[in-house]
Design a protein around this motif. Structure first.
Motif, PDB file in Angstrom:
ATOM      1  N   LEU A  29       0.797  -1.221   0.000  1.00 39.35           N
ATOM      2  CA  LEU A  29       0.000   0.000   0.000  1.00 39.35           C
ATOM      3  C   LEU A  29       0.831   1.273   0.000  1.00 39.35           C
ATOM      4  N   VAL A  30       2.047   1.224   0.537  1.00 34.78           N
ATOM      5  CA  VAL A  30       2.847   2.449   0.690  1.00 34.78           C
ATOM      6  C   VAL A  30       4.119   2.391  -0.143  1.00 34.78           C
ATOM      7  N   VAL A  31       4.903   1.316   0.044  1.00 35.72           N
ATOM      8  CA  VAL A  31       6.219   1.254  -0.592  1.00 35.72           C
ATOM      9  C   VAL A  31       6.091   1.114  -2.098  1.00 35.72           C
ATOM     10  N   LEU A  32       5.123   0.293  -2.579  1.00 37.31           N
ATOM     11  CA  LEU A  32       4.959   0.104  -4.018  1.00 37.31           C
ATOM     12  C   LEU A  32       4.611   1.398  -4.752  1.00 37.31           C
ATOM     13  N   PRO A  33       3.622   2.199  -4.307  1.00 33.47           N
ATOM     14  CA  PRO A  33       3.394   3.481  -5.010  1.00 33.47           C
ATOM     15  C   PRO A  33       4.597   4.412  -4.955  1.00 33.47           C
ATOM     16  N   VAL A  34       5.287   4.443  -3.803  1.00 39.04           N
ATOM     17  CA  VAL A  34       6.482   5.308  -3.710  1.00 39.04           C
ATOM     18  C   VAL A  34       7.542   4.854  -4.698  1.00 39.04           C
ATOM     19  N   ALA A 234      10.689  -5.814   1.174  1.00 40.60           N
ATOM     20  CA  ALA A 234       9.533  -5.111   0.619  1.00 40.60           C
ATOM     21  C   ALA A 234       9.950  -4.092  -0.431  1.00 40.60           C
ATOM     22  N   TRP A 235      11.067  -3.397  -0.171  1.00 39.80           N
ATOM     23  CA  TRP A 235      11.556  -2.406  -1.155  1.00 39.80           C
ATOM     24  C   TRP A 235      11.979  -3.085  -2.468  1.00 39.80           C
ATOM     25  N   HIS A 236      12.687  -4.227  -2.350  1.00 36.00           N
ATOM     26  CA  HIS A 236      13.083  -4.954  -3.558  1.00 36.00           C
ATOM     27  C   HIS A 236      11.869  -5.532  -4.278  1.00 36.00           C
ATOM     28  N   LEU A 237      10.903  -6.025  -3.499  1.00 32.33           N
ATOM     29  CA  LEU A 237       9.681  -6.537  -4.113  1.00 32.33           C
ATOM     30  C   LEU A 237       8.928  -5.438  -4.846  1.00 32.33           C
ATOM     31  N   ALA A 238       8.855  -4.254  -4.218  1.00 33.27           N
ATOM     32  CA  ALA A 238       8.198  -3.121  -4.888  1.00 33.27           C
ATOM     33  C   ALA A 238       8.951  -2.728  -6.157  1.00 33.27           C
ATOM     34  N   GLY A 239      10.300  -2.806  -6.122  1.00 31.50           N
ATOM     35  CA  GLY A 239      11.078  -2.520  -7.326  1.00 31.50           C
ATOM     36  C   GLY A 239      10.776  -3.507  -8.442  1.00 31.50           C
ATOM     37  N   ARG A 240      10.687  -4.816  -8.086  1.00 35.73           N
ATOM     38  CA  ARG A 240      10.350  -5.809  -9.115  1.00 35.73           C
ATOM     39  C   ARG A 240       8.961  -5.567  -9.696  1.00 35.73           C
ATOM     40  N   VAL A 241       8.004  -5.262  -8.817  1.00 35.49           N
ATOM     41  CA  VAL A 241       6.646  -4.988  -9.301  1.00 35.49           C
ATOM     42  C   VAL A 241       6.622  -3.743 -10.180  1.00 35.49           C
ATOM     43  N   SER A 242       7.368  -2.706  -9.766  1.00 34.12           N
ATOM     44  CA  SER A 242       7.414  -1.478 -10.560  1.00 34.12           C
ATOM     45  C   SER A 242       8.049  -1.715 -11.919  1.00 34.12           C
ATOM     46  N   ARG A 243       9.171  -2.482 -11.943  1.00 37.16           N
ATOM     47  CA  ARG A 243       9.792  -2.778 -13.228  1.00 37.16           C
ATOM     48  C   ARG A 243       8.894  -3.629 -14.110  1.00 37.16           C
ATOM     49  N   ALA A 244       8.208  -4.620 -13.491  1.00 33.99           N
ATOM     50  CA  ALA A 244       7.281  -5.426 -14.269  1.00 33.99           C
ATOM     51  C   ALA A 244       6.145  -4.575 -14.835  1.00 33.99           C
ATOM     52  N   LEU A 245       5.623  -3.662 -14.003  1.00 35.43           N
ATOM     53  CA  LEU A 245       4.564  -2.758 -14.469  1.00 35.43           C
ATOM     54  C   LEU A 245       5.064  -1.870 -15.606  1.00 35.43           C
ATOM     55  N   GLY A 246       6.291  -1.367 -15.470  1.00 38.98           N
ATOM     56  CA  GLY A 246       6.856  -0.541 -16.545  1.00 38.98           C
ATOM     57  C   GLY A 246       7.036  -1.332 -17.827  1.00 38.98           C
ATOM     58  N   ARG A 247       7.578  -2.573 -17.711  1.00 42.52           N
ATOM     59  CA  ARG A 247       7.732  -3.399 -18.908  1.00 42.52           C
ATOM     60  C   ARG A 247       6.384  -3.715 -19.531  1.00 42.52           C
ATOM     61  N   GLY A 248       5.363  -3.951 -18.690  1.00 39.47           N
ATOM     62  CA  GLY A 248       4.026  -4.194 -19.239  1.00 39.47           C
ATOM     63  C   GLY A 248       3.480  -2.996 -19.982  1.00 39.47           C
ATOM     64  N   LEU A 249       3.661  -1.805 -19.403  1.00 41.75           N
ATOM     65  CA  LEU A 249       3.195  -0.604 -20.092  1.00 41.75           C
ATOM     66  C   LEU A 249       3.936  -0.390 -21.402  1.00 41.75           C
ATOM     67  N   VAL A 250       5.271  -0.653 -21.387  1.00 45.07           N
ATOM     68  CA  VAL A 250       6.042  -0.510 -22.632  1.00 45.07           C
ATOM     69  C   VAL A 250       5.565  -1.498 -23.682  1.00 45.07           C
ATOM     70  N   ARG A 251       5.380  -2.743 -23.257  1.00 45.15           N
ATOM     71  CA  ARG A 251       4.882  -3.732 -24.222  1.00 45.15           C
ATOM     72  C   ARG A 251       3.485  -3.379 -24.715  1.00 45.15           C
ATOM     73  N   LEU A 252       2.611  -2.898 -23.825  1.00 47.14           N
ATOM     74  CA  LEU A 252       1.273  -2.484 -24.238  1.00 47.14           C
ATOM     75  C   LEU A 252       1.339  -1.344 -25.246  1.00 47.14           C
TER      76      LEU A 252
END
Length: 359
Positions: A29-34, A234-252
């Protein structure tokens, strides 16, 4: 990064499990958006630096190196020359060629001989034969007076009065100081020293050794370290989720916009453009052929008609002028065509030569 349950013996696994769930909730809820906002800011800053700030900085550096720096150097050189021309060279020339020669001549021919004579024939005799003997006599007189008036009475007073009194006072002061030191130690040092040695220090050592140190180690080992590890995970997990989200947006973006646009450009826009360009080239060639075959002869015919009409109008105007005002009869322009290899008209024959003697 998941913590293994084997690291927490006994009830420590429950504590870690109880801490892990809130930390995961906070991470999502906090670290991922940041982290997502941070990655977006980093990407935007890199793009801004690559597309705007980098070329702007290179342009400003080239402007400084190629324009401002030569202008500043030239301005500095010009100001330096003007400064030397106004403030340095005139005064240097005045000092070198006027003041220094005049000063050297004045010192060499006037001041030095005058000073040498004054020192040799006036000051040295006065000092050697007047002031020096008088000073020596006055010094001896004052030394004798001080010796018999101050030194001898003072020495006797110090030896026979002040020295015995000083020794007595020193012994009395040592005794008083020893007594006062013993009383001060008995009143202010020994009670507090005993209290510190036998009460405060053992209590503090026992409290630190048996309560505070184990409690601090337990908090550090079983609460702060797992909490820090969970936060890092949690910070590394949020980084992986953020990178995955970015790659998904790029692919989209690539599948939704870039590839359809490329396909549309290759299969629709480019063929249509080629067809339009071929049609334009064919139409332009056809228009040029029609112009050469139809319009150009018509233009040449119109030009010939216009030239013939203008020549006829000119001849008619000349005939009207001759009829009104008179004048020599002129042949029409078409009868005045030049023959090949001659500078006279075709019907223009030379008159027979008549000599003046026969006339």
């Amino acid at each position: 990064m998941e913590l293994e349950e084997a690291r927490a013996p006994g009830g420590e696994g429950c504590l870690v499990g109880a801490v892990r769930i809130p930390v995961k909730i906070v991470a999502v809820l906090v670290v991922l958006p940041v982290r997502v906002v941070w990655d977006l800011l980093v990407a935007g800053a890199r793009m801004l630096n690559r597309t705007v700030l980098g070329p702007l900085g290179q342009g400003l550096r080239r402007l400084y190196e190629l324009v401002l720096l030569p202008v500043l150097r030239g301005t500095g050189w010009l100001l330096g020359v003007l400064f030397k021309l106004v403030f340095y060279w005139p005064w240097a020339g005045l000092w070198r060629y006027v003041a220094l020669p005049v000063g050297q001549a004045l010192y060499g021919y006037l001041l030095k001989p005058a000073g040498t004579g004054l020192w040799r024939y006036l000051l040295v005799p006065v000092w050697e034969y007047g002031l020096l003997p008088a000073g020596r006599g006055i010094a001896r007189l004052l030394a004798g007076a001080l010796r018999y008036l101050l030194v001898l009475p003072g020495g006797a007073l110090y030896r026979y009065v002040l020295t015995p009194v000083g020794h007595a006072l020193r012994r009395l002061g040592r005794g008083a100081a020893a007594g006062a030191a013993w009383v001060a130690k008995a009143l202010f040092l020994w009670p507090w020293a005993g209290l510190w040695r036998y009460a405060v220090r053992p209590g503090a050592v026992g409290l630190w050794r048996y309560l505070l140190a184990p409690l601090g180690r337990g908090l550090w080992a079983y609460l702060l370290v797992p909490l820090g590890q969970l936060l890092v995970a949690a910070w590394h997990l949020a980084g992986r989720v953020s990178r995955a989200l970015g790659r998904g947006l790029v692919r989209l973006w690539r599948w939704a916009v870039v590839r359809p646009a490329g396909w549309l450009r290759r299969h629709v826009v480019t063929p249509v453009g080629n067809v339009l360009r071929a049609g334009w080239d064919a139409g332009r060639r056809a228009a040029r052929a029609v112009h050469r075959q139809a319009i150009a002869p018509v233009g040449r015919a119109v030009g010939e008609v216009w030239r013939t009409t203008r020549l006829a109008v000119r001849e008619a105007r000349a005939d009207v002028r001759r009829a009104l005002f008179g004048g020599p009869v002129r042949e029409p322009a078409r009868s005045r065509a030049r023959t090949l290899g001659s500078n006279r008209a075709a019907g223009d024959t030379p008159a027979p030569e008549i000599s003046l003697h026969k006339t």
